[in-house]
Design a protein around this motif. Structure first.
Motif, PDB file in Angstrom:
ATOM      1  N   ASN A  64      66.621  60.542  64.050  1.00 54.87           N
ATOM      2  CA  ASN A  64      66.271  59.139  64.214  1.00 54.87           C
ATOM      3  C   ASN A  64      67.539  58.270  64.246  1.00 54.87           C
ATOM      4  O   ASN A  64      68.425  58.432  63.404  1.00 54.87           O
ATOM      5  CB  ASN A  64      65.365  58.696  63.069  1.00 54.87           C
ATOM      6  CG  ASN A  64      64.824  57.297  63.266  1.00 54.87           C
ATOM      7  OD1 ASN A  64      65.553  56.324  63.122  1.00 54.87           O
ATOM      8  ND2 ASN A  64      63.544  57.197  63.586  1.00 54.87           N
ATOM      9  N   PRO A  65      67.657  57.330  65.204  1.00 55.37           N
ATOM     10  CA  PRO A  65      68.872  56.498  65.288  1.00 55.37           C
ATOM     11  C   PRO A  65      69.137  55.697  64.017  1.00 55.37           C
ATOM     12  O   PRO A  65      70.302  55.526  63.612  1.00 55.37           O
ATOM     13  CB  PRO A  65      68.588  55.577  66.478  1.00 55.37           C
ATOM     14  CG  PRO A  65      67.577  56.307  67.294  1.00 55.37           C
ATOM     15  CD  PRO A  65      66.737  57.070  66.325  1.00 55.37           C
ATOM     16  N   SER A 123      65.393  66.001  67.145  1.00 55.04           N
ATOM     17  CA  SER A 123      66.211  64.813  67.364  1.00 55.04           C
ATOM     18  C   SER A 123      66.282  63.994  66.083  1.00 55.04           C
ATOM     19  O   SER A 123      65.293  63.872  65.345  1.00 55.04           O
ATOM     20  CB  SER A 123      65.612  63.970  68.500  1.00 55.04           C
ATOM     21  OG  SER A 123      66.352  62.793  68.700  1.00 55.04           O
ATOM     22  N   ASP A 141      70.041  53.130  69.049  1.00 54.41           N
ATOM     23  CA  ASP A 141      68.630  53.125  69.469  1.00 54.41           C
ATOM     24  C   ASP A 141      68.471  52.709  70.921  1.00 54.41           C
ATOM     25  O   ASP A 141      67.581  53.197  71.629  1.00 54.41           O
ATOM     26  CB  ASP A 141      67.845  52.190  68.554  1.00 54.41           C
ATOM     27  CG  ASP A 141      66.352  52.295  68.774  1.00 54.41           C
ATOM     28  OD1 ASP A 141      65.879  53.390  69.172  1.00 54.41           O
ATOM     29  OD2 ASP A 141      65.638  51.298  68.556  1.00 54.41           O
ATOM     30  N   THR A 142      69.347  51.810  71.380  1.00 53.98           N
ATOM     31  CA  THR A 142      69.219  51.308  72.748  1.00 53.98           C
ATOM     32  C   THR A 142      70.069  52.057  73.766  1.00 53.98           C
ATOM     33  O   THR A 142      69.754  52.047  74.963  1.00 53.98           O
ATOM     34  CB  THR A 142      69.606  49.814  72.800  1.00 53.98           C
ATOM     35  OG1 THR A 142      70.931  49.653  72.277  1.00 53.98           O
ATOM     36  CG2 THR A 142      68.634  48.983  71.963  1.00 53.98           C
ATOM     37  N   GLN A 143      71.124  52.724  73.329  1.00 58.30           N
ATOM     38  CA  GLN A 143      72.071  53.328  74.262  1.00 58.30           C
ATOM     39  C   GLN A 143      71.941  54.847  74.380  1.00 58.30           C
ATOM     40  O   GLN A 143      72.522  55.432  75.303  1.00 58.30           O
ATOM     41  CB  GLN A 143      73.505  52.987  73.846  1.00 58.30           C
ATOM     42  CG  GLN A 143      73.803  51.500  73.830  1.00 58.30           C
ATOM     43  CD  GLN A 143      73.716  50.866  75.198  1.00 58.30           C
ATOM     44  OE1 GLN A 143      74.110  51.472  76.200  1.00 58.30           O
ATOM     45  NE2 GLN A 143      73.196  49.642  75.256  1.00 58.30           N
ATOM     46  N   TYR A 144      71.209  55.481  73.475  1.00 59.10           N
ATOM     47  CA  TYR A 144      71.128  56.941  73.475  1.00 59.10           C
ATOM     48  C   TYR A 144      69.672  57.385  73.512  1.00 59.10           C
ATOM     49  O   TYR A 144      68.798  56.762  72.893  1.00 59.10           O
ATOM     50  CB  TYR A 144      71.819  57.523  72.238  1.00 59.10           C
ATOM     51  CG  TYR A 144      73.322  57.337  72.237  1.00 59.10           C
ATOM     52  CD1 TYR A 144      74.164  58.305  72.767  1.00 59.10           C
ATOM     53  CD2 TYR A 144      73.897  56.174  71.727  1.00 59.10           C
ATOM     54  CE1 TYR A 144      75.547  58.132  72.768  1.00 59.10           C
ATOM     55  CE2 TYR A 144      75.269  55.986  71.719  1.00 59.10           C
ATOM     56  CZ  TYR A 144      76.089  56.974  72.253  1.00 59.10           C
ATOM     57  OH  TYR A 144      77.453  56.793  72.268  1.00 59.10           O
ATOM     58  N   THR A 145      69.458  58.487  74.222  1.00 61.62           N
ATOM     59  CA  THR A 145      68.125  59.076  74.287  1.00 61.62           C
ATOM     60  C   THR A 145      67.961  60.118  73.183  1.00 61.62           C
ATOM     61  O   THR A 145      68.928  60.516  72.526  1.00 61.62           O
ATOM     62  CB  THR A 145      67.898  59.731  75.658  1.00 61.62           C
ATOM     63  OG1 THR A 145      68.859  60.799  75.831  1.00 61.62           O
ATOM     64  CG2 THR A 145      68.085  58.698  76.763  1.00 61.62           C
ATOM     65  N   SER A 146      66.734  60.563  72.987  1.00 63.00           N
ATOM     66  CA  SER A 146      66.472  61.554  71.947  1.00 63.00           C
ATOM     67  C   SER A 146      67.164  62.872  72.258  1.00 63.00           C
ATOM     68  O   SER A 146      67.547  63.612  71.340  1.00 63.00           O
ATOM     69  CB  SER A 146      64.962  61.756  71.792  1.00 63.00           C
ATOM     70  OG  SER A 146      64.388  62.157  73.028  1.00 63.00           O
ATOM     71  N   GLU A 147      67.343  63.191  73.543  1.00 58.60           N
ATOM     72  CA  GLU A 147      68.032  64.438  73.898  1.00 58.60           C
ATOM     73  C   GLU A 147      69.508  64.390  73.520  1.00 58.60           C
ATOM     74  O   GLU A 147      70.120  65.417  73.210  1.00 58.60           O
ATOM     75  CB  GLU A 147      67.900  64.710  75.407  1.00 58.60           C
ATOM     76  CG  GLU A 147      66.513  65.107  75.865  1.00 58.60           C
ATOM     77  CD  GLU A 147      65.586  63.907  75.959  1.00 58.60           C
ATOM     78  OE1 GLU A 147      66.110  62.756  75.903  1.00 58.60           O
ATOM     79  OE2 GLU A 147      64.362  64.097  76.082  1.00 58.60           O
ATOM     80  N   GLN A 148      70.089  63.211  73.548  1.00 62.75           N
ATOM     81  CA  GLN A 148      71.499  63.076  73.182  1.00 62.75           C
ATOM     82  C   GLN A 148      71.720  63.087  71.673  1.00 62.75           C
ATOM     83  O   GLN A 148      72.857  63.186  71.229  1.00 62.75           O
ATOM     84  CB  GLN A 148      72.063  61.771  73.758  1.00 62.75           C
ATOM     85  CG  GLN A 148      72.131  61.743  75.276  1.00 62.75           C
ATOM     86  CD  GLN A 148      72.578  60.396  75.799  1.00 62.75           C
ATOM     87  OE1 GLN A 148      72.033  59.350  75.425  1.00 62.75           O
ATOM     88  NE2 GLN A 148      73.581  60.407  76.671  1.00 62.75           N
TER      89      GLN A 148
END
Length: 715
Positions: free
Chosen positions: A291-292, A289, A275-282
């Motif tokens: 959900n983490p 996208s 949730d903190t290290q990846y964006t929705s595009e990744q």
């Protein structure tokens, strides 16, 4: 001949009774009454407990001393004849081996039901899948893979609807290695809740003993002389029926608590990191996208239960450079498999340390009976062996990859540190889950052959080792020599009269020819000779040190001999399992490989160079090892099984279910015989308390005497 460990314990107990009978006769001739044995005396605690019982029995002739095993058998027969017929009518023996067949039938039904639910959701619901077509055979295959904790798929799991994924996660959770063992514990706990009805093991005791309020473990005259607080502590101990029932309930609670603790920690760790290290595009899957926290949910459930499924069509390849996430997934995968028995055993030990005194006997019952209560528990030595063998296999996988693939052109795009991380990740997942961060076709062929070995090896088969050969031999040897030493010393008979015969027998064994035969046979003969030598050394040691003291003192030499004998029996068990691994168990696997190759003959190489015998073998071994690792097929996101015919898929389903149940039947049979009964443990706990009280009283008397002597001297 001793058949079980309890037979050896009965033999040992009978020898003590015989020795005590002679001592009681001598005491009676000397004019000493049993009533004079008070709580503060320095006599042996075990002898003082059974002295009154022995004095009331008939005299034992000296000729009966040489037939100690027969006494236990006669006592068992007498007890059986004394039991009323109505007691037999009130009990029904239900074998735990039946649970194995129920377990297998349940897995088959769950796979069929899960496949039907997924097929209905994907084809006949409002959430109908428009990306892929889902046939029932494919839905059944994926459901069987989740139920069997395998991970092979014939459809892209990431393209299934979220409802189907949640259904599959539910079946994955309830069919996991940890949770699926709980019904057996529930069955045993239910049967131990009441004395009447169904019995599942040999620790139910007699109805008359169970219904009595007090166990005949403490001498009544001795107990009357105990202070009030000691009697209150004795009264707080559970009864045998309560001990057994509470032990199973405690085992269930600890397993659930351990599982959900690991689930919670890993779920929060992975979810918060993504949730903190990846964006929705990744985190795109198709056009949307993911959900983490949903990613963390899927990875946690499938990783802990050895499934290896992910919500992405490319697996976990997008996280190949993420050191933190890779390490956490490795910890998750190992915690759900080889590390879980070690964690659970230490959780039980920790709970025992913090529990009150009266409840410690419950955890003793769990720890001593371990694998005979739950398939997730092993004895301390076997747990260490399991962990050690697992680490060796992991080092083997990483080492081979470092030698053959570190400088490979297929991995030049990764730094050396990331390559080492890839090798660690794949070695761990080759043993268990089947997650992939790279295409394993990039590895050398020799590395893939080692991966085949890692997938097929199951070290817990050695940990659920039958302790009977080692423990029975050791207990029988100790009991026989202690009985000879004690009775011979009491009756003034030379204790060394039987040693020349043993030495002559040993010499004849050592003179056996060692030439000829297969290497395995020669190794067996060598280990047998070493076993005889070790037993002879231990026999002499028992004879020399039996009457040294009445504590659990184990000299260094005795510990060495015990360890040596255990190693010999372990080596013999290893040879036995290795032989069955190569010859017996794999016979039907070869038959399955032959069937798939025959069915797919018209499509295999050279017709289609991507369908080879090696890929078929790799898929079968992966299904049997419930790993889920696959060599795949070009432009197909799912497993290599996707391109096989329906008949071949059914063969793989059968292989997954059989691989999931290997070793379970033997484990269920082991649970029918409880090694340490509840009554024995309660007796031991009472004896510990009484011994502690005796030492305290004795020390107080000595201190008072010394003070009085000092006062007299000063005066």
């Amino acid at each position: 001949m001793l058949l079980t460990t309890r037979d050896a314990q009965l033999e040992r107990r009978s020898s003590y009774i015989l020795a005590t009978a002679a001592a009681a006769e001598r005491l009676s001739l000397a004019g000493i009454d049993n009533a004079s044995f008070q709580a503060g005396s320095r006599s042996n605690s075990f002898v003082s407990n059974i002295l009154s019982h022995v004095q009331s029995q008939a005299q034992i002739e000296p000729q009966q001393i040489s037939r100690v095993p027969g006494i236990a058998e006669d006592e068992a027969t007498a007890n059986d004849t004394k039991q009323p017929t109505s007691s037999n009518d009130r009990r029904y023996r239900w074998r735990m081996s039946y649970y194995f067949y129920i377990h297998m039938v349940w897995f088959i039904i769950s796979a069929l039901l899960g496949g039907l639910i997924v097929w209905l959701i994907e084809n006949h619901s409002s959430a109908r899948n428009i990306q892929i077509k889902v046939d029932y055979i494919d839905a059944w295959f994926v459901s069987s893979s989740c139920v069997s904790s395998c991970g092979l798929t014939t459809i892209d799991f990431a393209k299934l609807s979220q409802a189907s994924q949640i259904v599959l996660m539910f079946f994955t959770f309830i069919s996991g290695v940890t949770i699926s063992t709980l019904p057996a514990l529930v069955v045993k706990a239910h049967t131990h809740r009441r004395v009447e009805g169904i019995t599942v093991d040999d620790d139910h005791g007699d109805l008359d003993d169970e219904n009595s309020d007090e166990l005949p473990t403490v001498n009544i005259r001795r107990q009357r002389n105990l202070p009030e607080h000691i009697r209150n502590r004795l009264a707080k101990l559970p009864k045998t029926r309560q001990l057994r029932y509470r032990a199973y309930i405690t085992c269930i609670v600890l397993i659930l608590a351990t599982c959900f603790t690991i689930y919670t920690i890993i779920f929060i760790a992975i979810g918060s990191w993504i949730d903190t290290q990846y964006t929705s595009e990744q985190l795109l899957q198709g056009n949307s996208s993911v959900n983490p926290w949903y990613i963390s949910f899927i990875v946690t459930v499938t990783g802990f239960n050895q499934n290896g499924l992910s919500p992405f069509s490319d697996g976990l390849s997008r996280f190949v450079r993420d050191i933190y996430l890779n390490l956490f997934i490795i910890i998750l995968v190992v915690s759900g498999t080889s590390l879980f028995p070690f964690i659970l055993r230490n959780v039980v030990l920790l709970a025992r340390c913090v529990s009150p005194w009266r409840h410690k006997v419950i955890f003793d019952y769990i720890l001593l009976n371990n694998h005979r209560l739950s398939t997730l528990l092993f004895p301390a030595v076997q747990t260490r062996i399991y962990l050690f063998v697992t680490v060796l296999l992991h080092i083997l996988g990483v080492g081979i990859s470092l030698i053959l693939d570190l400088n490979s052109e297929n991995f030049t795009m990764y730094p050396s540190g990331i390559r080492f991380l890839i090798f660690m990740f794949q070695a761990a997942n080759t043993r268990f889950a089947g997650f992939q961060t790279v295409d394993i076709n990039l590895f050398a062929t020799a590395t893939l052959l080692v991966y085949l070995l890692l997938m097929a090896t199951k070290p817990q088969m050695l940990c659920a080792l039958e302790e009977s050969p080692f423990e029975l031999s050791w207990l029988a040897l100790q009991a026989r020599e202690e009985a000879n030493a004690e009775t011979n010393s009491i009756m003034n008979i030379n204790s060394s009269s039987g040693l020349p015969l043993r030495n002559s027998r040993l010499g004849s064994s050592l003179s056996l020819p060692s030439n000829g035969g297969l290497p395995i046979r020669r190794m067996e003969r060598f280990l047998r000779r070493q076993s005889l030598v070790t037993k002879d050394l231990a026999r002499k040691h028992f004879t020399d040190t039996t009457l040294l003291d009445d504590t659990n003192h184990r000299p260094r030499r005795l510990r060495y001999l015990r360890g040596r004998l255990f190693f010999i029996y372990f080596a013999r068990a290893l040879i036995k399992h290795t032989f069955s691994f190569v010859i017996l168990t794999r016979t039907w696997l070869f038959f399955f490989i032959f069937l798939i190759c025959a069915i797919e003959n018209s499509r295999m190489a050279p017709v289609d160079p991507n369908i080879t015998v090696f890929k078929v073998i790799f898929e079968i071994i992966s299904a049997f090892g419930t790993v889920g690792l696959t060599l795949g097929y070009p432009n197909v996101a799912s497993s290599f099984s996707t391109v096989l015919s329906s008949t071949s898929k059914i063969i793989l389903i059968i292989t997954m279910i059989m691989g999931r149940h290997r070793g379970l039947l033997a484990s269920m049979v082991d649970q029918e015989a409880i090694e340490h009964s509840a009554a024995d443990l309660l007796n031991r706990r009472r004896e510990e308390l009484l011994n502690e009280y005796q030492k305290t009283t004795l020390n107080a008397n000595i201190v008072n005497r010394m003070r009085s002597e000092e006062a007299v001297t000063q005066f």
